[in-house]
Scaffold this motif. Structure first.
Motif, PDB file in Angstrom:
ATOM      1  N   TYR A 199     -19.840   3.762  -3.140  1.00 42.90           N
ATOM      2  CA  TYR A 199     -19.147   2.810  -2.274  1.00 42.90           C
ATOM      3  C   TYR A 199     -17.638   2.786  -2.526  1.00 42.90           C
ATOM      4  CZ  TYR A 199     -23.729   1.028  -0.888  1.00 42.90           C
ATOM      5  OH  TYR A 199     -25.002   0.924  -0.390  1.00 42.90           O
ATOM      6  N   GLU A 200     -17.229   2.934  -3.786  1.00 39.86           N
ATOM      7  CA  GLU A 200     -15.788   2.925  -4.085  1.00 39.86           C
ATOM      8  C   GLU A 200     -15.092   4.097  -3.389  1.00 39.86           C
ATOM      9  OE1 GLU A 200     -18.159   2.553  -6.302  1.00 39.86           O
ATOM     10  OE2 GLU A 200     -17.846   0.478  -6.970  1.00 39.86           O
ATOM     11  N   GLU A 201     -15.750   5.250  -3.340  1.00 38.29           N
ATOM     12  CA  GLU A 201     -15.182   6.407  -2.643  1.00 38.29           C
ATOM     13  C   GLU A 201     -15.048   6.137  -1.146  1.00 38.29           C
ATOM     14  OE1 GLU A 201     -16.534  10.552  -3.794  1.00 38.29           O
ATOM     15  OE2 GLU A 201     -18.078   9.312  -4.725  1.00 38.29           O
ATOM     16  N   PHE A 202     -16.113   5.614  -0.546  1.00 36.51           N
ATOM     17  CA  PHE A 202     -16.068   5.327   0.884  1.00 36.51           C
ATOM     18  C   PHE A 202     -14.968   4.317   1.202  1.00 36.51           C
ATOM     19  CE2 PHE A 202     -20.769   6.355   0.459  1.00 36.51           C
ATOM     20  CZ  PHE A 202     -20.654   7.610   1.018  1.00 36.51           C
ATOM     21  N   GLU A 203     -14.865   3.280   0.393  1.00 31.41           N
ATOM     22  CA  GLU A 203     -13.846   2.264   0.636  1.00 31.41           C
ATOM     23  C   GLU A 203     -12.443   2.839   0.502  1.00 31.41           C
ATOM     24  OE1 GLU A 203     -12.792  -2.335  -0.657  1.00 31.41           O
ATOM     25  OE2 GLU A 203     -14.171  -1.150  -1.879  1.00 31.41           O
ATOM     26  N   ALA A 204     -12.236   3.677  -0.510  1.00 30.06           N
ATOM     27  CA  ALA A 204     -10.922   4.297  -0.701  1.00 30.06           C
ATOM     28  C   ALA A 204     -10.579   5.205   0.476  1.00 30.06           C
ATOM     29  CB  ALA A 204     -10.895   5.082  -2.010  1.00 30.06           C
ATOM     30  N   PHE A 205     -11.548   5.954   0.979  1.00 31.45           N
ATOM     31  CA  PHE A 205     -11.291   6.809   2.142  1.00 31.45           C
ATOM     32  C   PHE A 205     -10.921   5.974   3.361  1.00 31.45           C
ATOM     33  CE2 PHE A 205     -13.317   8.196   6.144  1.00 31.45           C
ATOM     34  CZ  PHE A 205     -12.372   9.153   6.498  1.00 31.45           C
ATOM     35  N   LEU A 206     -11.662   4.908   3.621  1.00 30.21           N
ATOM     36  CA  LEU A 206     -11.386   4.089   4.797  1.00 30.21           C
ATOM     37  C   LEU A 206     -10.019   3.405   4.681  1.00 30.21           C
ATOM     38  CD1 LEU A 206     -14.933   2.568   5.429  1.00 30.21           C
ATOM     39  CD2 LEU A 206     -13.808   4.428   6.675  1.00 30.21           C
ATOM     40  N   ASN A 207      -9.647   2.999   3.473  1.00 30.59           N
ATOM     41  CA  ASN A 207      -8.302   2.439   3.279  1.00 30.59           C
ATOM     42  C   ASN A 207      -7.233   3.484   3.576  1.00 30.59           C
ATOM     43  OD1 ASN A 207      -9.334  -0.040   2.500  1.00 30.59           O
ATOM     44  ND2 ASN A 207      -9.237   0.415   0.313  1.00 30.59           N
ATOM     45  N   TRP A 208      -7.478   4.716   3.093  1.00 35.04           N
ATOM     46  CA  TRP A 208      -6.547   5.814   3.366  1.00 35.04           C
ATOM     47  C   TRP A 208      -6.477   6.086   4.867  1.00 35.04           C
ATOM     48  CZ3 TRP A 208      -7.593  10.453   5.789  1.00 35.04           C
ATOM     49  CH2 TRP A 208      -6.565  11.409   5.771  1.00 35.04           C
ATOM     50  N   LEU A 209      -7.612   6.024   5.555  1.00 37.06           N
ATOM     51  CA  LEU A 209      -7.645   6.322   6.987  1.00 37.06           C
ATOM     52  C   LEU A 209      -6.855   5.277   7.778  1.00 37.06           C
ATOM     53  CD1 LEU A 209      -8.714   8.249   9.107  1.00 37.06           C
ATOM     54  CD2 LEU A 209     -10.823   6.905   9.225  1.00 37.06           C
ATOM     55  N   VAL A 210      -6.972   4.017   7.416  1.00 42.20           N
ATOM     56  CA  VAL A 210      -6.193   2.983   8.095  1.00 42.20           C
ATOM     57  C   VAL A 210      -4.693   3.238   7.903  1.00 42.20           C
ATOM     58  CG1 VAL A 210      -5.585   0.532   8.114  1.00 42.20           C
ATOM     59  CG2 VAL A 210      -7.984   1.211   7.964  1.00 42.20           C
ATOM     60  N   ASP A 211      -4.304   3.568   6.672  1.00 41.51           N
ATOM     61  CA  ASP A 211      -2.891   3.863   6.399  1.00 41.51           C
ATOM     62  C   ASP A 211      -2.421   5.079   7.196  1.00 41.51           C
ATOM     63  OD1 ASP A 211      -2.821   1.740   4.646  1.00 41.51           O
ATOM     64  OD2 ASP A 211      -3.117   2.973   2.848  1.00 41.51           O
ATOM     65  N   THR A 212      -3.273   6.095   7.290  1.00 41.28           N
ATOM     66  CA  THR A 212      -2.926   7.315   8.028  1.00 41.28           C
ATOM     67  C   THR A 212      -2.768   7.037   9.517  1.00 41.28           C
ATOM     68  OG1 THR A 212      -4.080   8.693   6.395  1.00 41.28           O
ATOM     69  CG2 THR A 212      -3.676   9.676   8.562  1.00 41.28           C
ATOM     70  N   ILE A 213      -3.634   6.205  10.052  1.00 41.33           N
ATOM     71  CA  ILE A 213      -3.540   5.836  11.472  1.00 41.33           C
ATOM     72  C   ILE A 213      -2.179   5.205  11.765  1.00 41.33           C
ATOM     73  CG2 ILE A 213      -4.408   4.145  13.158  1.00 41.33           C
ATOM     74  CD1 ILE A 213      -7.237   4.787  12.050  1.00 41.33           C
ATOM     75  N   THR A 214      -1.716   4.352  10.854  1.00 43.64           N
ATOM     76  CA  THR A 214      -0.410   3.710  11.032  1.00 43.64           C
ATOM     77  C   THR A 214       0.729   4.704  10.858  1.00 43.64           C
ATOM     78  OG1 THR A 214      -1.298   1.595  10.255  1.00 43.64           O
ATOM     79  CG2 THR A 214       1.094   1.867  10.194  1.00 43.64           C
ATOM     80  N   GLU A 215       0.647   5.512   9.795  1.00 40.92           N
ATOM     81  CA  GLU A 215       1.729   6.462   9.508  1.00 40.92           C
ATOM     82  C   GLU A 215       1.873   7.511  10.600  1.00 40.92           C
ATOM     83  OE1 GLU A 215       0.579   8.037   5.766  1.00 40.92           O
ATOM     84  OE2 GLU A 215       0.945   6.170   4.665  1.00 40.92           O
ATOM     85  N   GLN A 216       0.750   7.945  11.161  1.00 43.30           N
ATOM     86  CA  GLN A 216       0.766   8.998  12.175  1.00 43.30           C
ATOM     87  C   GLN A 216       0.851   8.444  13.602  1.00 43.30           C
ATOM     88  OE1 GLN A 216       0.816  12.313  11.522  1.00 43.30           O
ATOM     89  NE2 GLN A 216       0.780  11.993   9.302  1.00 43.30           N
ATOM     90  N   ALA A 217       0.974   7.132  13.733  1.00 41.20           N
ATOM     91  CA  ALA A 217       1.072   6.480  15.045  1.00 41.20           C
ATOM     92  C   ALA A 217      -0.076   6.899  15.963  1.00 41.20           C
ATOM     93  CB  ALA A 217       2.420   6.788  15.689  1.00 41.20           C
ATOM     94  N   ILE A 218      -1.294   6.791  15.444  1.00 46.39           N
ATOM     95  CA  ILE A 218      -2.478   7.209  16.190  1.00 46.39           C
ATOM     96  C   ILE A 218      -2.792   6.207  17.296  1.00 46.39           C
ATOM     97  CG2 ILE A 218      -4.958   7.678  16.030  1.00 46.39           C
ATOM     98  CD1 ILE A 218      -3.108   9.810  14.759  1.00 46.39           C
ATOM     99  N   ASP A 219      -3.047   6.739  18.494  1.00 53.18           N
ATOM    100  CA  ASP A 219      -3.388   5.898  19.649  1.00 53.18           C
ATOM    101  C   ASP A 219      -4.894   5.766  19.842  1.00 53.18           C
ATOM    102  OD1 ASP A 219      -0.607   5.598  20.583  1.00 53.18           O
ATOM    103  OD2 ASP A 219      -0.762   7.753  20.976  1.00 53.18           O
ATOM    104  N   VAL A 220      -5.635   6.846  19.567  1.00 51.57           N
ATOM    105  CA  VAL A 220      -7.089   6.860  19.792  1.00 51.57           C
ATOM    106  C   VAL A 220      -7.767   7.501  18.585  1.00 51.57           C
ATOM    107  CG1 VAL A 220      -8.969   7.688  21.268  1.00 51.57           C
ATOM    108  CG2 VAL A 220      -6.765   7.065  22.290  1.00 51.57           C
TER     109      VAL A 220
END
Length: 418
Positions: free
Chosen positions: A21-42
């Protein structure tokens, strides 16, 4: 317009009993940050969100918490389709509520192709993208069984069923685009096994359509698709060499066979300005964004000296890896596990699995007294059963095919459906 393609999260999956679970949570946190950094629309999620059809409360919490965070980010839309590990009923249950967050969920194949076509709008409310949200297509969704049909007939029907389903959904997307009078991109999702797809030992990828895997080729998908976002295979890869047909792969290593694999998500960039109807479409630009390694995995093979040397090297590097040991030495070491634990000592490493190939070879004639089910796949187990009952060789091929069909059917039952 920036799109991010990911798949095969398998939330809740364990590795030889170790919770992740710690791995999954860390990945999802990284993904949220990446969505913001990369200005993802979809954001496109191409199936296997969960590892089982009845995910744990903790796995569910990770999923819903992630969706809520994305809803407050720069990302305007999230599209989720079910994979073969997911329960269509479970994924579909909150979809009306999630729609208020601009999260669009398609858990199962729809009778009306229009129900799998999503017209997504930009921040000004203008149409900017058509998404053919095709989920994992179960056998019963695309093939009608008939008495007396051959294995070849079943395979042909499966492939034809997949082709026809995509053709109908994409044709509906093209119809909607024509009505708009503007050329906006069409992207499609899917969760299936295509010809030439790469897998890794122990990655948990299930067979989907028994006997027909090699026939689902890139040419099956309509030319009108500007980008095809696939899930199911855990190795990031192109389909048929195409830059615009891809498996994103799993974001974390699902088994030791993937330990050396660089995981990634796919960023797809389209020009925001749609052309007039009938003009040449703008090609998408695809970029891979590497996912950081959260929990290192290490597979070590060799004799005792080689194993000991590698463990010492990892200890000097202060590795925190989970380790799989495959002993291949000539000498018989009866207390191998104890010696390995001593070699690891007080380091941060943890030995998760030990396979003593030398011992297995010595007892093989006695039907693997040292083996466990972890060392066998479902076909190995069935082969042992055929041997035990002395089934003639000429009968085995048909029995194996029937067995595989039964297993696939059981795997595809939606245990959440009433």
């Amino acid at each position: 317009m920036n799109i991010l393609h990911t798949s095969d999260w398998h939330l809740g999956k364990t590795l030889y009993g170790k919770k992740r679970y710690e791995e999954f949570e860390a990945f999802l946190n990284w993904l949220v940050d990446t969505i913001t950094e990369q200005a993802i629309d979809v954001l496109l999620i191409a199936g296997d969100v969960f590892d089982t059809s009845a995910p744990s409360n903790r796995a569910q919490a990770l999923y819903y918490r992630f969706l809520c965070r994305v809803a407050t980010s720069t990302c305007r839309h999230v599209v989720v389709v079910a994979g073969n590990h997911d329960s269509p009923t479970f994924l579909n249950a909150p979809r009306e509520l999630l729609r208020a967050l601009d999260v669009h969920v398609i858990g199962s194949a729809c009778d009306n192709p229009a129900d799998e076509v999503l017209l997504l709008a930009d921040a000004r409310g203008e149409a900017e993208l058509l998404v053919c949200a095709v989920p994992y297509l179960r056998d019963r969704d695309i093939r009608v069984a008939e008495a007396g049909e051959s294995i070849e007939d079943k395979e042909r029907k499966l492939v034809d069923g997949i082709r026809n389903h995509y053709a109908e959904v994409v044709a509906e997307a093209e119809r909607q685009r024509t009505e708009l009078g503007r050329h906006i991109p069409i992207v499609a999702l899917g969760h299936l096994f295509t010809a030439g797809g790469k897998t890794e030992e122990g990655d948990g990828v299930r067979e989907l359509y028994v006997g027909s895997l090699a026939h689902v080729t890139a040419s099956l998908f309509p030319d009108a698709i500007d980008y095809l976002a696939l899930g199911h295979l855990h190795v990031p890869q192109k389909v048929g060499g195409s830059e615009l047909m891809r498996y994103s792969g799993s974001p974390i290593a699902m088994g030791f066979g993937e330990a050396k694999q660089q995981k990634s998500v796919c960023k797809i960039v389209f020009d925001r300005t749609p052309g007039a109807a009938g003009t040449e479409r703008q090609a998408a630009a695809v970029q891979l964004i590497n996912v950081p390694v959260i929990q290192p995995l290490e597979r070590i093979k060799g004799n005792w000296e080689q194993l000991q040397a590698r463990l010492l090297e990892l200890a000097v590097l202060e590795s925190s890896a989970w380790v799989e040991i495959i002993y291949e030495g000539e000498a018989v070491i009866s207390d191998l596990r104890e010696q390995l634990d001593a070699a690891v000592g007080s380091s941060a490493m943890e030995i998760i699995r030990v396979k003593n190939s030398r011992i297995v070879e010595r007892v093989l004639a006695q039907r693997g007294a040292d083996e466990t089910l972890d060392d066998l796949d479902m076909n190995d187990v069935f082969a042992r059963c055929l041997d035990a009952h002395e089934v003639p060789q000429e009968q085995r091929a048909e029995l194996l095919h029937a067995y595989q069909e039964t297993v696939v059917s059981l795997q595809h039952d939606d245990t959440r459906a009433e």
